[in-house]
Design a protein around this motif. Structure first.
Motif, mmCIF file in Angstrom:
data_model
loop_
_atom_site.group_PDB
_atom_site.id
_atom_site.type_symbol
_atom_site.label_atom_id
_atom_site.label_comp_id
_atom_site.label_asym_id
_atom_site.label_seq_id
_atom_site.Cartn_x
_atom_site.Cartn_y
_atom_site.Cartn_z
ATOM 1 N N ILE A 22 0.663 -1.220 -0.011
ATOM 2 C CA ILE A 22 0.029 -0.166 -0.051
ATOM 3 C C ILE A 22 0.986 1.290 -0.051
ATOM 4 C CG2 ILE A 22 -1.568 1.304 1.356
ATOM 5 C CD1 ILE A 22 -2.740 -1.470 2.335
ATOM 6 N N THR A 23 1.979 1.131 0.959
ATOM 7 C CA THR A 23 2.740 2.368 1.089
ATOM 8 C C THR A 23 3.189 2.801 -0.333
ATOM 9 O OG1 THR A 23 3.412 1.857 3.110
ATOM 10 C CG2 THR A 23 5.059 3.179 2.020
ATOM 11 N N GLU A 24 3.919 1.874 -0.955
ATOM 12 C CA GLU A 24 4.623 2.310 -2.236
ATOM 13 C C GLU A 24 3.501 2.506 -3.587
ATOM 14 O OE1 GLU A 24 7.628 3.234 -2.791
ATOM 15 O OE2 GLU A 24 8.039 2.824 -0.851
ATOM 16 N N ALA A 25 2.535 1.599 -3.402
ATOM 17 C CA ALA A 25 1.513 1.725 -4.421
ATOM 18 C C ALA A 25 1.018 3.364 -4.504
ATOM 19 C CB ALA A 25 0.418 0.799 -4.278
ATOM 20 N N ILE A 26 0.646 3.840 -3.091
ATOM 21 C CA ILE A 26 0.133 5.221 -3.135
ATOM 22 C C ILE A 26 0.885 6.115 -3.354
ATOM 23 C CG2 ILE A 26 -1.282 6.790 -1.779
ATOM 24 C CD1 ILE A 26 -2.682 4.110 -2.700
ATOM 25 N N ALA A 27 2.133 6.155 -3.224
ATOM 26 C CA ALA A 27 3.224 6.934 -3.490
ATOM 27 C C ALA A 27 3.299 7.046 -5.027
ATOM 28 C CB ALA A 27 4.763 6.494 -2.949
ATOM 29 N N LYS A 28 3.128 5.980 -5.700
ATOM 30 C CA LYS A 28 3.282 6.080 -7.291
ATOM 31 C C LYS A 28 2.217 6.709 -7.690
ATOM 32 C CE LYS A 28 7.345 4.004 -7.938
ATOM 33 N NZ LYS A 28 8.334 4.591 -8.611
ATOM 34 N N LEU A 29 1.008 6.318 -7.333
ATOM 35 C CA LEU A 29 -0.250 7.093 -7.549
ATOM 36 C C LEU A 29 -0.191 8.665 -7.379
ATOM 37 C CD1 LEU A 29 -3.109 6.584 -8.778
ATOM 38 C CD2 LEU A 29 -3.813 6.257 -6.507
ATOM 39 N N GLU A 30 0.437 9.062 -6.425
ATOM 40 C CA GLU A 30 0.460 10.412 -6.226
ATOM 41 C C GLU A 30 1.485 11.103 -6.836
ATOM 42 O OE1 GLU A 30 -0.446 10.408 -1.120
ATOM 43 O OE2 GLU A 30 1.850 10.161 -1.904
ATOM 44 N N ALA A 31 2.629 10.383 -7.336
ATOM 45 C CA ALA A 31 3.479 10.957 -8.222
ATOM 46 C C ALA A 31 2.956 11.190 -9.552
ATOM 47 C CB ALA A 31 4.707 10.044 -8.344
ATOM 48 N N ALA A 32 1.804 10.216 -10.098
ATOM 49 C CA ALA A 32 1.077 10.234 -11.318
ATOM 50 C C ALA A 32 0.339 11.515 -11.183
ATOM 51 C CB ALA A 32 0.488 8.967 -11.490
ATOM 52 N N GLU A 33 -0.506 11.547 -10.295
ATOM 53 C CA GLU A 33 -1.326 12.854 -9.904
ATOM 54 C C GLU A 33 -0.605 14.098 -10.170
ATOM 55 O OE1 GLU A 33 -5.015 12.917 -9.575
ATOM 56 O OE2 GLU A 33 -4.676 10.919 -10.289
ATOM 57 N N LYS A 34 0.578 14.173 -9.569
ATOM 58 C CA LYS A 34 1.444 15.450 -9.472
ATOM 59 C C LYS A 34 1.753 15.800 -10.927
ATOM 60 C CE LYS A 34 4.810 17.806 -7.249
ATOM 61 N NZ LYS A 34 5.846 18.419 -8.761
ATOM 62 N N HIS A 35 2.098 14.784 -11.553
ATOM 63 C CA HIS A 35 2.954 14.769 -13.078
ATOM 64 C C HIS A 35 1.905 15.281 -13.980
ATOM 65 C CE1 HIS A 35 5.315 14.025 -16.593
ATOM 66 N NE2 HIS A 35 4.334 13.389 -17.037
ATOM 67 N N ALA A 36 0.475 14.992 -13.716
ATOM 68 C CA ALA A 36 -0.576 15.278 -14.749
ATOM 69 C C ALA A 36 -0.880 16.644 -14.386
ATOM 70 C CB ALA A 36 -1.958 14.539 -14.236
ATOM 71 N N ALA A 37 -0.828 17.049 -13.274
ATOM 72 C CA ALA A 37 -1.349 18.691 -12.882
ATOM 73 C C ALA A 37 -0.190 19.390 -13.120
ATOM 74 C CB ALA A 37 -1.585 18.708 -11.443
ATOM 75 N N ASP A 38 1.164 19.113 -13.347
ATOM 76 C CA ASP A 38 2.335 19.957 -13.706
ATOM 77 C C ASP A 38 2.194 20.062 -14.974
ATOM 78 O OD1 ASP A 38 2.910 20.235 -11.036
ATOM 79 O OD2 ASP A 38 4.590 18.706 -11.135
ATOM 80 N N GLU A 39 1.689 19.217 -15.579
ATOM 81 C CA GLU A 39 1.998 19.264 -17.342
ATOM 82 C C GLU A 39 0.691 19.912 -17.734
ATOM 83 O OE1 GLU A 39 2.777 15.360 -20.173
ATOM 84 O OE2 GLU A 39 0.679 15.208 -19.366
ATOM 85 N N GLN A 40 -0.346 19.806 -17.039
ATOM 86 C CA GLN A 40 -1.723 20.675 -17.531
ATOM 87 C C GLN A 40 -0.946 22.074 -17.070
ATOM 88 O OE1 GLN A 40 -4.307 20.239 -19.521
ATOM 89 N NE2 GLN A 40 -4.492 22.349 -19.281
ATOM 90 N N THR A 41 -0.750 22.320 -15.978
ATOM 91 C CA THR A 41 -0.260 23.588 -15.719
ATOM 92 C C THR A 41 0.651 24.392 -16.479
ATOM 93 O OG1 THR A 41 -0.468 23.130 -13.315
ATOM 94 C CG2 THR A 41 0.724 25.167 -13.930
ATOM 95 N N ALA A 42 1.574 23.749 -17.153
ATOM 96 C CA ALA A 42 2.593 23.972 -18.221
ATOM 97 C C ALA A 42 1.831 24.695 -19.347
ATOM 98 C CB ALA A 42 3.605 23.111 -18.420
ATOM 99 N N LYS A 43 0.585 23.925 -19.758
ATOM 100 C CA LYS A 43 -0.209 24.289 -20.778
ATOM 101 C C LYS A 43 -1.274 25.408 -20.686
ATOM 102 C CE LYS A 43 0.147 19.434 -22.474
ATOM 103 N NZ LYS A 43 -0.945 18.266 -22.813
ATOM 104 N N ASP A 44 -1.341 25.895 -19.534
ATOM 105 C CA ASP A 44 -2.332 26.913 -19.208
ATOM 106 C C ASP A 44 -2.068 28.257 -19.807
ATOM 107 O OD1 ASP A 44 -3.702 25.262 -17.343
ATOM 108 O OD2 ASP A 44 -2.976 26.197 -15.595
#
Length: 243
Positions: free
Chosen positions: A153-175
């Motif tokens: 669970i620990t490592e699974a959620i960490a990877k999921l959080e990283a994917a969420e941050k990456h998607a947010a950062d990627e979209q922010t760069a396109k704003d």
């Protein structure tokens, strides 16, 4: 707010998760999971922006998912972690004199849909991996298996959080200048969800920490990294708040 394009993306996510669950090839499974998580994150960002910009703004909802014995606490911890990573809030309700209960989720419909889509897939991987573990002689089977799952669970959620941050950062760069920023949309959504959560659950308490086996936890964490999913570290209360 669901569009035809987003519905197609959601269907594609389901197919990728099914492929990840159905293959015995570790490299293929990782590739399918990574692709699915990337699309899940992008879907959440797109829906958040659409919902925020709509004239009649969506409101967060309350849903519940049952967690049943055996391993109800571990299931609740996994679900709690996924919910938090996908911008929802969660609370565990336990029935009197029983570990069996429900996890109640608060969030926007599109984020709750993401949780409900991803949770069964990760649960299947977690329970399947746990049952494949060889418990060393002299070790408690219950503690060893629980430790493996909390590591997963620990490592699974960490990877999921990283994917969420990456998607947010990627979209922010396109704003574009003059547009409502993605960062603002996510912050405002979090505020709305947190306000409703606090209103619904004013008297929460933290669950007790659990005893773990270090070797099993590390093995589970390694599996969680391969699954591209995870949460907090040893000693934290992974099961989340209890009402």
């Amino acid at each position: 707010m669901t569009t035809t394009a987003s519905a197609k993306k959601f269907d594609r996510i389901r197919k990728l998760l099914a492929k990840a669950e159905g293959t015995t090839n570790e490299h293929e499974r990782q590739a399918f999971m990574e692709a699915a998580q990337g699309l899940i994150a992008k879907y959440g960002i797109d829906q958040a922006r659409l919902g925020y910009l709509a004239s009649g703004r969506e409101k967060p909802e309350l849903r519940s998912i049952a967690v049943l014995d055996p391993w109800s606490k571990e299931q609740a911890a996994l679900l709690h972690g996924i919910a938090n990573a996908l911008r929802c809030r969660a609370v565990v309700r336990r029935m009197p004199r029983s570990k069996v209960g429900t996890v109640e989720l608060v969030g926007f419909a599109y984020d709750l849909e993401r949780v409900e889509l991803l949770y069964p897939s990760l649960l299947l991987q977690m329970l399947g991996g746990m049952h494949q573990q060889h418990v060393p002689n002299g070790e408690s089977t219950t503690i060893y298996r629980r430790s493996w799952m909390f590591g997963f669970i620990t490592e699974a959620i960490a990877k999921l959080e990283a994917a969420e941050k990456h998607a947010a950062d990627e979209q922010t760069a396109k704003d574009q200048p003059g547009e409502v920023s993605t960062a603002l949309v996510l912050v405002k959504n979090d505020e709305v969800v947190d306000t409703l959560f606090a209103k619904l659950y004013p008297n929460l308490r933290k669950s007790r920490a659990v005893k773990v086996n270090g070797d099993a936890w590390n093995r589970g964490a390694d599996a969680g990294r391969r699954a591209d999913v995870g949460g907090a570290r040893i000693g934290t209360r992974l099961a989340g708040e209890i009402c």
